[in-house]
Each structure stands twice: as structure tokens, then as C-alpha cells.
Enzyme design. Structure first.
Site, short mmCIF file in Angstrom:
data_model
loop_
_atom_site.label_atom_id
_atom_site.label_comp_id
_atom_site.label_asym_id
_atom_site.label_seq_id
_atom_site.Cartn_x
_atom_site.Cartn_y
_atom_site.Cartn_z
N CYS A 124 0.83 -1.21 0.00
CA CYS A 124 0.00 0.00 0.00
C CYS A 124 0.87 1.26 0.00
CB CYS A 124 -0.93 -0.01 1.21
SG CYS A 124 -1.82 1.53 1.49
N CYS A 134 -0.02 3.80 2.76
CA CYS A 134 0.49 3.36 4.06
C CYS A 134 1.95 3.79 4.23
CB CYS A 134 0.38 1.84 4.19
SG CYS A 134 -1.30 1.19 4.03
#
Length: 427
Positions: A54, A57
Site C-alpha cells: 500500500c 500506508c
């Protein structure tokens, strides 16, 4: 400078960088499924769930370590951690993680999902709000005025213990994610605050105050949802999403942030003036505000509005209203509001099946077109892969049905061995 000296300086720079990052990382703990057994009930955790692939993230990671350092520096009881949700499916399942990054507070076995901006300030405020008492007591006039100066909207329970306070506490348990809740005695309120009866739940906002009335306002929870925003606000996508849960419609002046014009200022001031001058008429049904840019709205209307513009949104049905003529004066805007409320103007959009399909196609197009422009091969791959999978599934299903149909046809025919087939008799 020699090559040896240059390499030495580079090594020192790396060591200094590691030394500066290492203390921050010390305030964030890497968590796994064992937290489910090891956590004590009095522990309070702020947890970021992430996936290794991600990108958002990864962008949040340095902010997360700054948050850990800040909370530790002010003596907060909050423990800060992060968890690989892919490798630790048990902990992710416990929190019902559906997207990444997902930010939760875990306190007294209650899990609170952060739905606001992914900024350090917003997350720290979220942590302070959840980690403190559900209902914060205001024990003096000075403390009351301090709280009032720091909160645009304040919900205050005033009076002694009562069934109403129990309901207020239950609502606070659920809505502390987005709203502060306070309690006070009548003695600590400013003299200008006049209440007809106690106990009472009072909201302070927009420079004034008013009390909750069960007969006219319905449930306390629904009333707090409706009133937890200022009557007129600078609206971003997070606030607009939350407004959709209030049951009110939203009137927005959409401003062209790239071109500050007189029309921009006129629309903004027109919406603000109506929100203030006619608050008693419309505030029960409509939120007012302005939003810079139209990116979020474009996805709702599946198109583009010429900016600046004024639009009414009904977020509970994903529908919107546009004025049939130009809104040049206050009277024009008031007529538009009245026509929306009495049903004289037809709504556009909606959340029916057809509209959902159209919205999916629109969002896919908006996502893929820039990708095709920048990386045509990657765009073709991303578009071709799902189409190829759909085609493969259809082919397999069709083949299976054909085989099944063939077998069924065979089953319907009589079965003869070669010797059982009757021979045709000759004349």
C-alpha cells in the site's frame, strides 16, 4: 576532496539520519496477533493497519512515527503501534479491517475507527479525544470559557444525574470519534446563558446556544448528528461525508480555487448571508458551506460543473439539485431553497441500480484515462486483465453448459449395444 573522504562523509550522513529516525521508531511498536492475548484491559492503543504493497500506508509511515513521539512527549497514556494486516489476519479480523491504511483506537475493549484526514494534527486530536473521559467535566467558569474558545461546537449536559444523562453518556460512547462531550453545573455557566429547565443538553455554536427538546427534536442521538456542524462551514471531503449521516441536505458554493474571481466571492458571501439571516427557517433541514474545487462533487454528479457554482446535495440518496436559472440575488437563492424543500425542482442522480452502474463506469473512466495518457501499456494491461478474466469465466461456463447439455441429450437417448440394435428387415 578525495574519494575516501567523500565516502566517509556519506557514511556519516547515513548514520546521522539513522540516529534521528531511530528514536522516533522507538515510540511505535510493531504489533502482531499476540496482542489479542497480551493486551491488558486498561491499555489504550492507537493502531495503524497497513499492507506491505500500500503506497498510502508508506506515505503515512513517517507521520505515524512523529505521532508516536508527540504523544509520548506529552505523557499521553496512548500506546502507538502498527500492524501488517496481511501477515496478522487474526488482529485485522478482530478490527474488521476493510481498507488500508485503517486507523483505530482501542480503549476498554471498544474499537473506534478514525474517519477524518490522515494528517498528524487530525490523528493526534482523535487520540486525545478518545483517550480522555467520554464526558469532560467543566468545573469553573474559566474552564467553561476556555473550552468554548477551543471548540466550534460544544455539547454540554447541565444538571444533576438523571435518565437524560444516561442517554447522553450512551451517545457519547458512540460518537466520541467525531465530537467532544462536556458536563457542567448551572453555577459555572456564564450569566448570559438562560435555561428554562434542568437537566438539559445544550449545544453551543455559531455564537449562540439552544437546548435539546425531545418532543420536537426526536432522539438525542439524531439531534446531535444534525447539530454537530456549524451552520456555515468550510467543507472538505471528510466533513461532507460526515454531513451525509446527519439527515440534512447540504447547500454548497463551489469555488474555483485556481481563479479567485468576483463571482467566487459573491457566491460565497451569498450562501453565508442566507445561512445567517434565515437560520431559524432552514437550519433544521440544510447545512450551508463552501468547498474549494469540484473534484469530490464531480464523482457524485458524473460530470463537471462550471465554477463557481451553487449546488444542493442530498447525500442520503446521492442526488443533487441545480437551480433552473442563474442565482444572482438573495431572493433567487431563497426561491431555490424553497423549491427544493417543497419538491418543485426535480433531483438529479440518485443511488438506484442504473445510477450505480453509470457511476462505476464514470469512475473507471476517470481513473484509467490519465493512466492511458501517462503509461499506455500499463493502462492496457489493467483494462485488459479484468476483461480477459471475464471472458475466460464466460468461456468456461459456456463450455460447461454445452458439455452438460450434451450429456443430458445422451441420457435421453436409448442405449443399445451393437448386438441390441434391431436390424432392418428386408421385404
Amino acid at each position: 576532496m578525495s574519494a575516501h573522504a567523500g565516502s566517509t562523509l556519506n557514511m556519516l550522513a547515513v548514520l546521522l539520519l539513522c540516529a534521528s529516525v531511530a528514536p522516533l521508531r522507538a515510540f511505535v511498536e510493531e504489533l502482531d496477533d499476540s496482542l489479542l492475548e497480551m493486551r491488558q484491559i486498561e491499555d489504550i492503543w492507537l493502531i495503524k493497519f497497513y499492507a506491505p504493497w500500500c503506497s498510502m500506508c508508506k506515505q503515512l509511515d513517517p507521520v505515524w512515527h512523529q505521532i508516536g513521539s508527540e504523544l509520548k512527549s506529552v505523557g499521553s497514556p496512548v500506546n502507538v503501534g502498527k500492524c501488517d494486516a496481511i501477515a496478522n489476519a487474526g488482529l485485522a479480523k478482530e478490527f474488521k479491517v476493510r481498507s488500508y491504511p485503517a486507523i483505530f483506537m482501542w480503549k476498554n475493549d471498544v474499537k473506534y475507527l478514525h474517519i477524518g484526514p490522515r494528517t498528524g494534527d487530525a490523528i493526534v486530536k482523535f487520540a486525545h479525544r478518545i483517550s480522555g473521559p467520554l464526558i469532560r467535566p467543566l468545573t469553573s467558569l474559566k474552564l467553561f470559557q476556555h473550552a468554548l474558545s477551543h471548540h466550534d461546537v460544544m455539547f454540554v449536559y447541565i444538571g444533576a444525574s438523571s435518565p437524560l444523562k444516561g442517554v447522553f453518556s450512551a451517545v457519547a460512547q458512540e460518537m466520541i470519534v467525531s465530537t467532544f462531550f462536556f458536563s457542567a453545573s448551572r453555577e459555572v455557566l456564564p450569566k448570559a446563558v438562560s435555561l428554562p429547565a434542568l437537566p438539559a443538553v445544550v449545544v453551543f455554536k455559531d455564537g449562540g446556544y439552544f437546548s435539546y427538546n425531545e418532543m420536537s427534536d426526536g432522539s438525542l442521538k439524531a439531534w446531535i448528528k444534525r447539530e454537530r456542524f456549524n451552520n456555515y462551514a468550510n467543507v472538505d471531503s471528510y466533513m461532507l461525508y460526515a454531513m451525509g449521516d446527519s439527515g440534512k441536505m447540504v447547500l454548497l458554493a463551489l469555488l474555483d480555487d485556481a481563479n479567485v474571481s468576483q463571482q467566487n466571492l459573491r457566491y460565497k458571501s451569498l450562501v453565508k448571508k442566507v445561512s445567517q439571516d434565515y437560520k431559524d427557517v432552514y437550519s433544521r433541514n440544510i447545512h450551508f458551506g463552501f468547498m474549494e474545487g469540484d473534484h469530490y462533487i464531480n464523482g457524485l454528479i458524473m460530470g463537471k460543473l462550471g465554477l463557481p457554482a451553487i449546488v444542493m446535495l442530498n447525500l442520503s440518496t446521492d442526488s443533487y439539485f441545480l437551480a433552473p436559472a442563474s442565482l444572482e440575488t438573495e431572493r433567487h437563492l431563497l426561491d431555490f431553497l424553497d423549491q427544493v424543500l417543497d419538491g418543485s425542482i426535480q433531483a438529479h442522480g440518485g443511488n438506484g441500480v442504473t445510477q450505480r452502474v453509470r457511476r462505476f463506469i464514470y469512475e473507471t473512466k476517470v481513473t484509467l484515462l490519465p493512466l492511458f495518457a501517462e503509461a499506455p501499456l500499463l493502462g492496457c494491461f489493467l483494462l485488459g486483465l479484468p476483461l480477459g478474466l471475464v471472458g475466460l469465466v464466460c468461456f468456461v461456463c459456456r463450455t460447461a453448459l454445452s458439455d452438460r447439455g450434451g450429456r443430458e441429450d445422451d441420457d435421453d437417448r436409448p442405449i443399445y449395444s451393437r448386438r441390441q440394435i434391431p436390424e432392418k428387415k428386408s421385404d
